[in-house]
Design a protein around this motif. Structure first.
Motif, mmCIF file in Angstrom:
data_model
loop_
_atom_site.group_PDB
_atom_site.id
_atom_site.type_symbol
_atom_site.label_atom_id
_atom_site.label_comp_id
_atom_site.label_asym_id
_atom_site.label_seq_id
_atom_site.Cartn_x
_atom_site.Cartn_y
_atom_site.Cartn_z
ATOM 1 N N SER A 284 0.844 -1.195 0.000
ATOM 2 C CA SER A 284 0.000 0.000 0.000
ATOM 3 C C SER A 284 0.881 1.247 0.000
ATOM 4 O O SER A 284 1.856 1.325 0.745
ATOM 5 C CB SER A 284 -0.911 0.009 1.228
ATOM 6 N N ILE A 285 0.515 2.209 -0.831
ATOM 7 C CA ILE A 285 1.308 3.436 -0.975
ATOM 8 C C ILE A 285 0.511 4.627 -0.478
ATOM 9 O O ILE A 285 -0.672 4.772 -0.792
ATOM 10 C CB ILE A 285 1.718 3.645 -2.447
ATOM 11 N N LEU A 286 1.156 5.463 0.340
ATOM 12 C CA LEU A 286 0.542 6.692 0.839
ATOM 13 C C LEU A 286 1.308 7.883 0.280
ATOM 14 O O LEU A 286 2.515 8.009 0.480
ATOM 15 C CB LEU A 286 0.573 6.726 2.374
ATOM 16 N N LEU A 287 0.592 8.746 -0.454
ATOM 17 C CA LEU A 287 1.184 9.958 -1.008
ATOM 18 C C LEU A 287 0.852 11.132 -0.084
ATOM 19 O O LEU A 287 -0.309 11.322 0.286
ATOM 20 C CB LEU A 287 0.620 10.236 -2.402
ATOM 21 N N GLN A 288 1.878 11.886 0.287
ATOM 22 C CA GLN A 288 1.659 13.020 1.162
ATOM 23 C C GLN A 288 2.233 14.288 0.548
ATOM 24 O O GLN A 288 3.321 14.268 -0.039
ATOM 25 C CB GLN A 288 2.294 12.762 2.534
ATOM 26 N N GLY A 289 1.497 15.365 0.672
ATOM 27 C CA GLY A 289 1.938 16.637 0.115
ATOM 28 C C GLY A 289 0.826 17.660 0.211
ATOM 29 O O GLY A 289 -0.341 17.317 0.447
ATOM 30 N N GLU A 290 1.189 18.910 0.024
ATOM 31 C CA GLU A 290 0.194 19.976 0.090
ATOM 32 C C GLU A 290 -0.851 19.823 -1.014
ATOM 33 O O GLU A 290 -0.634 19.117 -2.002
ATOM 34 C CB GLU A 290 0.891 21.336 -0.053
ATOM 35 N N THR A 291 -1.970 20.510 -0.840
ATOM 36 C CA THR A 291 -3.004 20.528 -1.871
ATOM 37 C C THR A 291 -2.440 21.114 -3.162
ATOM 38 O O THR A 291 -1.750 22.136 -3.142
ATOM 39 C CB THR A 291 -4.193 21.386 -1.403
ATOM 40 N N GLY A 292 -2.693 20.425 -4.271
ATOM 41 C CA GLY A 292 -2.251 20.925 -5.566
ATOM 42 C C GLY A 292 -0.872 20.472 -6.003
ATOM 43 O O GLY A 292 -0.362 20.925 -7.027
ATOM 44 N N THR A 293 -0.245 19.559 -5.243
ATOM 45 C CA THR A 293 1.110 19.111 -5.603
ATOM 46 C C THR A 293 1.110 17.976 -6.619
ATOM 47 O O THR A 293 2.176 17.511 -7.030
ATOM 48 C CB THR A 293 1.894 18.659 -4.352
ATOM 49 N N GLY A 294 -0.081 17.522 -7.024
ATOM 50 C CA GLY A 294 -0.144 16.500 -8.074
ATOM 51 C C GLY A 294 -0.209 15.079 -7.556
ATOM 52 O O GLY A 294 0.307 14.159 -8.195
ATOM 53 N N LYS A 295 -0.890 14.875 -6.421
ATOM 54 C CA LYS A 295 -0.961 13.533 -5.840
ATOM 55 C C LYS A 295 -1.734 12.570 -6.744
ATOM 56 O O LYS A 295 -1.334 11.417 -6.912
ATOM 57 C CB LYS A 295 -1.579 13.609 -4.431
ATOM 58 N N GLU A 296 -2.842 13.050 -7.349
ATOM 59 C CA GLU A 296 -3.604 12.163 -8.241
ATOM 60 C C GLU A 296 -2.813 11.856 -9.511
ATOM 61 O O GLU A 296 -2.861 10.734 -10.019
ATOM 62 C CB GLU A 296 -4.954 12.789 -8.604
ATOM 63 N N VAL A 297 -2.079 12.830 -10.015
ATOM 64 C CA VAL A 297 -1.245 12.606 -11.207
ATOM 65 C C VAL A 297 -0.180 11.555 -10.906
ATOM 66 O O VAL A 297 0.104 10.672 -11.723
ATOM 67 C CB VAL A 297 -0.585 13.931 -11.663
ATOM 68 N N TRP A 298 0.413 11.637 -9.719
ATOM 69 C CA TRP A 298 1.428 10.660 -9.307
ATOM 70 C C TRP A 298 0.808 9.269 -9.165
ATOM 71 O O TRP A 298 1.385 8.268 -9.590
ATOM 72 C CB TRP A 298 2.072 11.109 -8.004
ATOM 73 N N ALA A 299 -0.394 9.217 -8.572
ATOM 74 C CA ALA A 299 -1.086 7.931 -8.406
ATOM 75 C C ALA A 299 -1.396 7.302 -9.760
ATOM 76 O O ALA A 299 -1.231 6.086 -9.948
ATOM 77 C CB ALA A 299 -2.372 8.132 -7.605
#
Length: 555
Positions: A354-369
């Protein structure tokens, strides 16, 4: 004159021995003080102290840890009292949130700054036990004139980091006294804090991975249930975590030298052999070296019997792994930190972690996923994104789990397939997981554990095979400490954590700006360019909304 009451384990393996001999961290710390922090030795080092309310606030995330390890901490307190030391426990920022000042030297030590609520960040007070330990992420002793601040040079401080089950730094444990030049006592103090920190880490680890397979490594048969060297793996025999002592004994500099690898392949061992033995004397090869340890499965008996039923070769899947890493590299851009994160991710793609992406809003978490999905063997299967913060609490259950025919008045007559079932075979991306209601957290945990769902209004479970990627801009560890997020779910979804930097922190802003410009389509224009002045303004802006804000501005 105080006599040391530290336990002398010199006849056994001493985990701090090599660290005590290697004091190169003192030199690198002094270089940071001079060149990065611009500190001066000419003026007295000021030690700031927090208010009572600030101490309580910074202590809260560590309350559970201190409760669980209270007997260990009490032992440290007693040994310190008898040996003329004071004890400080800090958070990950170097704030002393707990202090035990019981020895007859404690009043003098307090007057020098060794007291509750003091701030020990290396960037503020220079080379010191707590601050340098946290900066280096390793046990350290800083003695006398090794301290950067001249008013701290009367002290001898030994500290070790407190490590969470996922390898993150939670804080540090520090022992301080007045420097005496006694090298043996310094070595014993360093060894004591290191072993104590290892013991606390193992306690956290056992609790966090209680539902997984945990194996201990020991050089002696009788110590297999007392060792702090632990490795956890899942039903696919994929290693999901390891304690610092385990990494140390296997000469792994990075926890990802183990995490993501197949346990059976790595240790050249059949899982059923481990399940059928109380302590297996085993030799194996790892990274070009030969090791021999006693290995013991610490899991409950039902886990051991379940493990013995598993295939003893490497796990096979209905889909095959892929080496397509281009989407991830393209998403990382040219930022060195993100390229490093991409390389880390490549090691665990298709490993069932399982992978958890952490970062501020707008940093591209969905793009990375999505890039992770496109690099995986599931790339031709569905990628379903769910923003947990955007769905009303009253609707999130039906949105995720779906519902059967006739379940709701006004609902679809034929029922509705939920997002989880819709992602079957592919990837489910749960954005802003920190906003998921507590009841849904419990249901999601069951889905991850059992691999099946029960739609609302239905009785028969539906099997699902999904890869789950979660993301949040919130500090989930803090939410866990406040009781607002389930601890067991947090450890289930954060086996592998990826931190995405804010746009203002990226070293490839110029590349990102051009990339966003190229993606914009303006009628009648083949390409879009910026004036030097406009580009400079964009590069210098701090972008609180990150890449999302940049896109809106350029649009």
């Amino acid at each position: 004159m105080h006599h040391s009451h530290f336990p002398d384990n010199s006849k056994s393996h001493n985990p701090a021995e090599s660290q005590f001999c290697d004091t190169s961290y003192i030199k690198t710390s002094w270089e940071r003080c001079k060149h990065r922090y611009k500190l001066s030795q000419a003026s007295k080092t000021e030690i700031l102290t927090l208010t009572e309310s600030e101490i309580r606030e910074k202590c809260e995330p560590l309350e559970q840890l201190m409760h669980d390890s209270s007997s260990i901490i009490e032992r440290v307190r007693q040994v310190a009292r008898q040996s003329g030391y004071s004890v400080l426990i800090s958070n990950e920022e170097g704030a002393a949130v707990k202090a035990f000042t019981d020895s007859d030297l404690s009043v003098e030590l307090e007057n020098g700054g060794i007291r509750l609520g003091t701030l020990w960040q290396e960037s503020m007070v220079g080379t010191n036990g707590l601050g340098t330990c946290l900066e280096e992420n390793r046990p350290v002793t800083v003695n006398a004139k090794e301290h950067f601040g001249k008013n701290l040079q009367a002290f001898s401080c030994s500290a070790a980091p407190l490590i969470g089950a996922d390898g993150s730094i939670l804080g540090a444990l520090n022992l301080s006294t007045f420097a005496s030049g006694n090298l043996i006592n310094q070595a014993l103090a360093l060894n004591f804090v290191t072993e104590t920190a290892d013991e606390i880490e193992a306690l956290i680890f056992l609790k966090a991975y209680a539902g997984r397979y945990i194996v201990s490594l020991s050089s002696e048969m009788l110590s297999t249930h007392n060792t702090n060297a632990l490795i956890a793996f899942n039903d696919d025999c994929t290693i999901i975590s390891a304690t610092t002592p385990a990494l140390r004994q296997l000469n792994c500099r990075n926890r990802y030298d183990l995490v993501g690898r197949n346990f059976q392949d790595t240790f050249e061992l059949k899982a059923e052999d481990l399940a059928q033995s109380s302590a297996l004397n085993h030799q194996f090869h790892l990274n070009g070296q030969v090791y021999r340890f006693y290995l013991a499965l610490l899991s409950a008996q039902n886990q051991a019997s379940k493990l013995s039923l598993h295939r003893t070769d490497s796990p096979t899947r209905s889909w095959q792994s892929t080496n397509n890493t281009q989407p991830l590299l393209e998403t990382a851009g040219r930022d060195p930190e993100l390229l490093q994160q991409a390389k880390r991710c490549m090691r665990v793609i298709d490993k069932g972690l399982s992978i958890l992406l952490q970062g501020e809003t707008g940093t591209g978490k969905e793009v990375w996923a999505k890039a992770l999905h496109d690099c995986s063997a599931r790339k031709n299967k569905p990628f379903v994104a769910v923003n947990c913060a955007a769905i009303p609490e009253s609707l999130i259950e039906s949105e995720l789990f779906g519902y059967g025919a006739g379940t709701f008045t006004g609902g679809l007559k034929s029922g509705k397939v939920g997002k989880i079932e819709a992602s079957n075979g592919g990837t489910l991306f749960l954005d802003e997981i920190g906003d998921m209601p507590a009841e849904m957290q419990a249901r999601l945990l069951r889905v991850l554990a059992e691999g099946e769902i029960v739609p609302l209004g239905e009785v028969k479970p539906v099997a699902v095979d999904i890869n789950v990627i979660c993301a949040s801009h919130r500090d989930l560890e803090y939410y866990v400490s406040q009781g607002d997020f389930r601890e067991d779910l947090y450890y289930r979804i954060s086996v592998f954590k990826v931190s995405l930097p804010a746009l203002r922190e990226r070293q490839d802003k110029k590349h990102i700006i051009q990339k966003v410009l190229n993606s914009l389509k303006i009628e009648g224009a083949d390409s879009i360019s910026l004036s030097p002045k406009a580009e400079e303004a964009l590069l210098n802006y701090h972008w609180p909304g990150n890449i999302r804000q940049l896109k809106n501005v350029l649009q």
